[in-house]
Design an enzyme around this catalytic site. Structure first.
Site, short mmCIF file in Angstrom:
data_model
loop_
_atom_site.label_atom_id
_atom_site.label_comp_id
_atom_site.label_asym_id
_atom_site.label_seq_id
_atom_site.Cartn_x
_atom_site.Cartn_y
_atom_site.Cartn_z
CB CYS A 188 -1.01 -0.32 0.96
SG CYS A 188 -0.36 0.36 2.42
NE ARG A 198 7.56 0.96 0.81
CZ ARG A 198 8.21 2.04 0.78
NH1 ARG A 198 9.84 2.46 0.01
NH2 ARG A 198 8.30 2.30 1.94
CB SER A 229 6.90 2.42 6.33
OG SER A 229 7.69 0.85 5.79
#
Length: 428
Positions: free
Chosen positions: A73, A75, A128
């Protein structure tokens, strides 16, 4: 004798020079992530298993030998050993709805050590959308496993992957980087806490029982005490299995619309290529909270415009105020120090690995010297046909040669010393 030594050294130098920097310099990472693109754009470049398989098939035709795709979700990235990054990007975009032109404009491209460091940062959760996200490790494992099944994980990527996992594990164990809200599935729980006073009393429908759906479901039970959860999956048996494991209910996929209409909260964590239900379905329903954990969006974004609907996707969840964020930020230098250590170990392995062709060549040449008159004169106790003793001598010499190359980084001297060792080594 001197002529033989010089010829041998020149031969093995040529072998090693062809391999010296091949792997590291030909390793590329190219991708897009949340930093420059929103969920709608990332959805155009998300890769499902069918698309992943086609990318790998095309890679084989292009002569690419090591490759994997990481699509989450946050990358979509492609990593591999290739002549250039453009080759990898073209392979990826050949199977996405987004164009190569758009991808190239938005993408970051990293090569060699920069690409290696990037992969370590991704594996640690440093890159992230939610700092320290621990779910990325499972996603990397799935990506590597898929590529390995198609034969695209060779010695280089296997070692790099394992070292990244070791680094990530050390960071999880030695730092507080993963404390607090460190995954999208847990951020969804925090969001529901903010929106509802008694979430345990609400009827929840969870669509998608894959990794993220399973984690979200367990978090709903463990952290919110929710038991009124109905699980739905395209494969009904999978929903039934998880429901049985957690003591929850499940419904058939064919009953999705009715279940959504009756629910107070709907969580979607599927891999569909587009919305699984539309704004029209929700126009006449009661108030609902919709949480879309999918990329591309699996809930029609237009549904969020309805006055009685609250809709949040992965980008919105990443903005939730987390009281542990500052503490996790303070752990970043410690995490990077751990990464530096593991990168050093990987680089050392690369340094030794590039000597492998030369060591093999040296072994072959030394085996051929069994018929050398000088060798037979200095080792009269070893018969021409005594292959086992000869092989044992060669192995001792090669082991010493590898040790010297590792310590001294003087390959030419090591080759000549190997010849000298061979004529003086003794075996029992």
């Amino acid at each position: 004798m001197a002529s033989r030594e010089v010829t041998f050294a020149i031969y093995t130098r040529k072998v090693i020079s062809r391999k010296a920097n091949m792997d590291v310099n030909q390793f590329f990472a190219a991708g897009i992530n949340y930093k420059k693109t929103d969920a709608s754009i990332r959805g155009q470049f998300a890769v499902n298993p069918e698309q992943y398989a086609l990318v790998l098939c095309k890679a084989a035709q292009a002569g690419i030998r090591e490759l994997f795709v990481l699509s989450t979700c946050n990358r979509t990235e492609i990593y591999g050993l290739a002549p250039d990054a453009e080759t990898l990007m073209a392979l990826l975009c050949s199977q996405t709805t987004g164009s190569i032109e758009d991808f190239t404009e938005l993408a970051y491209v990293k090569r060699g050590m920069e690409a290696i460091e990037h992969f370590f940062n991704v594996g640690a959760g440093l890159d992230s959308q939610i700092l320290g996200d621990y779910e990325i490790v499972g996603q990397i494992k799935q990506a590597i496993k898929f590529s390995k099944e198609y034969g695209f994980i060779g010695a280089f990527l296997e070692r790099l992957y394992n070292t990244v996992l070791q680094s990530s594990k050390a960071i999880k164990g030695e730092t507080e980087l993963s404390s607090g809200t460190v995954s999208v599935s847990f951020a969804a729980i925090q969001f529901l806490k903010q929106q509802l006073t008694q979430p345990a009393n609400k009827k929840i429908v969870l669509l998608g029982t894959g990794k993220i759906g399973r984690n979200t479901c367990k978090n709903l039970v463990d952290y919110l005490g929710c038991r009124r959860i109905t699980l739905i999956n395209r494969t009904d048996e999978k929903a039934a299995a998880l429901a049985g494991e957690l003591g929850l209910q499940y419904a058939l996929y064919s009953d999705l619309e009715q279940q959504v209409t009756e629910a107070d909260v709907v969580v979607v964590a599927t891999h569909a290529e587009g919305p699984v239900f539309s704004k029209q379905l929700l126009e006449n329903s009661g108030s609902k909270i919709l949480i879309d954990l999918s990329i591309p969006n699996n809930i029609d974004p237009a549904a969020g415009l309805l006055p009685h609907i609250t809709l949040v996707n992965v980008d919105g969840l990443s903005k939730i105020n987390d009281e542990t964020l500052q503490k996790r930020l303070e752990e970043v230098p410690h995490a990077k120090a751990i990464i530096t250590t593991h990168i050093g170990e990987f680089v050392e392995w690369c340094g030794m690995r590039r000597h492998v062709p030369a060591l093999k060549a040296a072994r072959q040449k030394l085996m051929e010297l069994q018929q050398c008159g000088l060798f037979l004169a200095t080792h009269p106790h070893i018969a021409d046909s005594d292959v086992d003793k000869h092989s044992e001598m060669v192995q001792k010499v090669i082991n010493n040669m590898a040790l010297r190359m590792r310590r001294q980084q003087l390959p030419g001297c090591s080759y000549i010393e190997a010849i000298n060792d061979f004529f003086t080594v003794r075996v029992n």
